[in-house]
Scaffold this motif. Structure first.
Motif, mmCIF file in Angstrom:
data_model
loop_
_atom_site.group_PDB
_atom_site.id
_atom_site.type_symbol
_atom_site.label_atom_id
_atom_site.label_comp_id
_atom_site.label_asym_id
_atom_site.label_seq_id
_atom_site.Cartn_x
_atom_site.Cartn_y
_atom_site.Cartn_z
ATOM 1 N N SER A 1 -5.748 92.990 24.921
ATOM 2 C CA SER A 1 -5.914 93.599 26.240
ATOM 3 C C SER A 1 -6.353 92.521 27.219
ATOM 4 C CB SER A 1 -6.941 94.736 26.202
ATOM 5 O OG SER A 1 -8.198 94.238 25.790
ATOM 6 N N LEU A 2 -6.206 92.829 28.491
ATOM 7 C CA LEU A 2 -6.496 91.849 29.553
ATOM 8 C C LEU A 2 -7.516 92.441 30.512
ATOM 9 C CD1 LEU A 2 -5.559 89.050 30.630
ATOM 10 C CD2 LEU A 2 -3.960 90.281 32.091
ATOM 11 N N PRO A 3 -8.800 92.157 30.337
ATOM 12 C CA PRO A 3 -9.819 92.660 31.262
ATOM 13 C C PRO A 3 -9.787 91.884 32.575
ATOM 14 C CG PRO A 3 -10.829 91.213 29.642
ATOM 15 C CD PRO A 3 -9.378 91.332 29.261
ATOM 16 N N VAL B 1 3.256 90.395 31.972
ATOM 17 C CA VAL B 1 3.979 91.272 31.044
ATOM 18 C C VAL B 1 3.042 91.944 30.047
ATOM 19 C CG1 VAL B 1 5.806 91.330 29.302
ATOM 20 C CG2 VAL B 1 6.055 89.861 31.307
ATOM 21 N N LEU B 2 1.907 91.346 29.783
ATOM 22 C CA LEU B 2 1.028 91.791 28.708
ATOM 23 C C LEU B 2 0.433 93.167 28.977
ATOM 24 C CD1 LEU B 2 -0.278 90.737 26.038
ATOM 25 C CD2 LEU B 2 -2.191 89.971 27.440
ATOM 26 N N ASP B 3 0.355 93.984 27.942
ATOM 27 C CA ASP B 3 -0.425 95.215 27.967
ATOM 28 C C ASP B 3 -0.928 95.499 26.565
ATOM 29 O OD1 ASP B 3 1.426 97.111 26.483
ATOM 30 O OD2 ASP B 3 2.735 96.597 28.150
ATOM 31 N N LYS B 4 -1.845 96.436 26.454
ATOM 32 C CA LYS B 4 -2.560 96.639 25.192
ATOM 33 C C LYS B 4 -1.686 97.227 24.090
ATOM 34 C CE LYS B 4 -4.234 101.273 26.392
ATOM 35 N NZ LYS B 4 -5.426 102.105 26.624
ATOM 36 N N ALA B 5 -0.501 97.735 24.406
ATOM 37 C CA ALA B 5 0.359 98.342 23.389
ATOM 38 C C ALA B 5 1.527 97.452 22.992
ATOM 39 C CB ALA B 5 0.886 99.688 23.888
#
Length: 802
Positions: free
Chosen positions: A241-243, A268-272
């Motif tokens: 994840s990206l806080p 592009v990054l997300d937690k899923a």
């Protein structure tokens, strides 16, 4: 050649030898194998490629010399330490501390400013050396303290090496990192305590051990002594994840391969999304993505979800660490860890507070590991919004979110509770705001109410037909446009059900055009350009006098149609419009025309000022019939019938300005302006002073100035009306959005034909909206000056050729 083309780069990264290159690629290199070898060396060095297993080992015979050249190149160009080559670097006795100490000493010796350090390099320097902007300035001042004349000349300048730290800071480390032994001599062992020796023996006997398996205090001491280093293991199935970015250093971008990949992953990054899926989305190898995400976790930008199940050493849960845990706020909805800094010493801030959350939240981590990310609403904004949030100095915590929105390019729904909370705090200082600060305050307050209204509201219906209360991600247009068109399309289609643009978007950035997912905003870039205004005026036969001038056009005097205006709206191509006084605009217009096309429009009439009439107002659509006047209803009906604009299934606002009354007539063909018409535009044949006050001013009426799809943030009442439509209607349903898409495709086709005709080209046959959006072509520039005038004759478009 200055550098390899994208095609040659692809072959180099695929380890394609010269003998297997296609003939056309060889021809682009002048059939020179030597040139190809030079490009292999250059690209391998810039991308910090490993020697073994890559093409560079066949063109660079000395492995040690290659790595030395790479380190020198990276240090000289202020690049990040190559952590993915830590085993090689440590064997060469080049630790991150030595690498960054050398770098900082070099830039200080050359009297370079702290801003010369790229963003991520500056972040790592702060993490390893503890040298940030203030510390760097202080060090530079110390080196200059003995400069001068007289008595000071007796003393030598203090050596830089004496000013720099002697040992690295205690970095934040996670229990799941892998601890590895570096180069250790007998002398090093003799200087170690018994507990440190025990830790070293354990790591030697158990290579690849997790940090959590050994004594935390001993491990930190061994790191400070340079006897151990850490790997941050990320594999293809991992998710992170990206806080919000905390303590991020905003200096400059370098533009190298690694930095570009970090920004792509940010977007592009997300937690899923697993690393394997991420590599497919950005079109690169899994190993490259895992290295980049590993680096981001090391720098503290990302947090890994699927953590290993291990029994950590008791030292990781010592009373001191448990006390530190009480100073850490854990958001169990998102696993965000935010340090409570009001009672944390500088040394404590360097310790790893996030390590301690593991025993407290392991069960929740397992839930997040299997969580699927449902499609969300994507709210598109441009950099003006982040500028308002940062420049306004509204709250301390708000700046962290604004930096994340700008640097990462998005703020995910997981951070939205904290963001909304920070926006809510600024209401306490409402009475203190004035001047330009009031504008920043208003935008932040409207954004606060907007997010509260559309986020997790049961009345928001997604295109999938459900009322699942989707989350909202904030997406920066400029960051999305840095991605390849195919990557951007895959990202939007995977994660979002609907895109909503803020309105109006800045004309300094091309809007993010999308046909899937549905987009309520400019459907194609041309709808956020002066061409769209002229198109609407042409279709309606109504609008303020407007002149779009091509680059190189010269004005000998301001056309007569603008001389009844005290102010005109000037839009330089690719820039936002400005209100300019007609008394001093001619020189400015001709200067601008030397470099770009310019669009001018009548805006503020002298008669409006003299009779205290409001200059402009806004009409929201869709609205309840009883809320509009007959004139507004007539205008909306004309936009629907003549312009084919869908004001029932889309939402936004119309900007109206006061103008002299004329009778609109159906659109006419686009023709060239005749000599007599040009004379009327330039010369006032009657000799009448149009600025004189008259007892009987000409009749006035509201005319359309601009039309915008999207969600406005500049006016509270307009914003509330649009938000009310989103919340209380099914305007985001699949059926209505499909109708909106079809209408936009028709408008886009007619708009492109209009632009082609104004440039005297043939109309486009079978205009393909999807292909046009994917191509990301820039908006066509005018070849001739284009005039719209409904004050001195029948309203129509004419071409002014010089």
């Amino acid at each position: 050649m200055n550098g390899p083309s994208a095609i040659v780069e692809k072959f180099i990264k695929c380890n394609t030898p010269w003998t297997l290159l296609p003939d056309e690629v060889r021809a682009s290199l002048s059939n020179s194998e030597i040139e190809y070898s030079k490009l292999v060396k250059s690209l391998s060095t810039k991308c910090q490629m490993r020697y073994k297993g890559n093409l560079v080992q066949h063109v660079y015979r000395d492995e040690k010399a290659y790595y030395k050249h790479m380190v020198d190149h990276c240090n000289e160009n202020l690049m990040l330490y190559p952590y993915h080559l830590s085993d090689i670097m440590i064997a060469m006795r080049i630790t991150p501390f030595i690498y960054y100490s050398t770098m900082v000493k070099t830039i200080m010796a050359n009297d370079r400013s702290y801003d010369s350090l790229p963003n991520f390099t500056a972040v790592d320097c702060l993490r390893v050396l503890g040298i940030g902007r203030n510390q760097y300035i202080d060090l530079m001042n110390q080196t200059r303290v003995n400069k001068g004349s007289g008595f000071n000349k007796l003393f030598k300048k203090r050596p830089l090496v004496d000013l720099l730290p002697k040992v690295p800071l205690e970095i934040k480390m996670e229990f799941w990192w892998v601890a590895r032994v570096g180069v250790v001599t007998e002398e090093d062992v003799r200087r170690c305590s018994e507990s440190e020796k025990d830790t070293l023996d354990y790591l030697i006997d158990n290579p690849g051990s997790l940090c959590g398996a050994v004594d935390l205090t001993s491990l930190r001491r061994l790191y400070v002594k340079g006897l151990v280093y850490f790997d941050v293991p990320i594999v293809s199935d991992d998710t992170v994840s990206l806080p919000p970015l905390d303590n991020f250093v905003m200096n400059r971008t370098l533009g190298d391969e690694i930095e570009n990949l970090i920004y792509q992953v940010f977007q592009v990054l997300d937690k899923a999304t697993s690393m394997k899926e991420l590599s497919i989305m950005i079109g690169t190898e899994v190993s490259v993505v895992t290295n980049i995400v590993s680096l981001m976790c090391r720098l503290g930008f990302c947090r890994k979800h699927n953590l290993p199940k291990v029994d950590v050493h008791s030292s990781w849960n010592s009373p001191q660490d448990r006390k530190a845990t009480l100073k850490t706020v854990i958001d169990f909805d998102k696993m965000d860890v935010v340090d409570d800094l009001f009672d944390v010493s500088p040394m404590d801030s360097q310790s790893d507070l996030s390590d301690i959350k593991q025993p407290l939240a392991r069960e929740l981590e397992q839930q997040i590991q299997h969580e699927e990310l449902s499609p969300r609403l994507g709210f598109l904004f441009d950099s003006t919004l982040t500028a308002f949030l940062m420049m306004g100095n509204l709250t301390t915590g708000l700046k962290t979110h604004a930096v994340t929105m700008f640097e990462v390019g998005k703020l995910s729904d997981e951070s939205m509770d904290s963001f909304i909370s920070e926006l809510g705090k600024i209401s306490l200082n409402e009475e203190e705001q004035e001047g330009e600060a009031q504008r920043y305050f208003d935008h932040a307050q409207i954004l606060h109410s907007t997010l509260q209204a559309i986020r997790r509201n049961d009345k928001v219906v997604t295109p999938h037909g459900d009322c699942s209360s989707p989350g909202v991600d904030l997406l920066r247009c400029e960051s999305l446009l840095t991605l390849d068109a195919s990557i951007c399309h895959r990202l939007l289609q995977k994660n979002y059900s609907v895109l909503i643009s803020m309105a109006p978007l800045s004309q300094e950035v091309s809007p993010v055009a999308s046909y899937s997912p549905y987009h309520i905003g400019p459907f194609i870039p041309e709808m956020n350009s002066p061409w769209f205004k002229l198109f609407i005026y042409h279709k309606l036969g109504s609008g303020p006098p407007s002149l779009l001038m091509n680059r190189g056009f010269r004005l000998k005097s301001l056309p007569v149609v603008f001389q009844r205006y005290e102010k005109i709206l000037v839009t330089c191509w690719g820039h936002d419009p400005l209100l300019v006084s007609t008394s001093s605009c001619l020189l400015m217009l001709n200067d601008a025309l030397c470099n770009m096309s310019v669009f001018i429009q009548g805006h503020t009439l002298y008669a409006s000022l003299e009779h205290s009439h409001p200059v402009s107002r806004h009409v929201v659509f869709p609205t309840k019939p009883e809320s509009n006047s007959d004139a507004d209803d007539k205008l909306l009906s004309s936009l629907r019938e003549n312009c084919k604009l869908d004001i029932e299934n889309g939402f936004g606002f119309i900007t109206l300005v006061r103008n002299t009354h004329t009778s609109s007539i159906p659109e006419r063909e686009i023709t060239d302006a005749t000599a007599s018409e040009l004379n009327e535009y330039v010369n006032d044949a009657s000799g009448e002073d149009l600025t004189d006050d008259t007892e009987c001013p000409p009749p006035m009426e509201w005319k359309i100035l601009d039309f915008s799809y999207g969600l406005p943030l500049f006016d509270r009442s307009v914003n509330e009306a649009v938000c009310d439509t989103i919340i209380n209607t099914d305007i985001l349903s699949a059926a209505r959005q499909h109708c909106f898409l079809q209408a936009n495709m028709c408008v886009a086709s007619e708009l492109m034909d209009f632009i082609e005709m104004c440039n005297e080209n043939s109309p486009l046959a079978n205009f393909d909206c999807e292909a046009h959006i994917s191509s990301r072509q820039s908006v066509a520039l005018p070849k001739h000056a284009v005039i719209f005038d409904c004050n001195s004759g029948p309203p129509c478009i004419k071409l002014w050729k010089v």
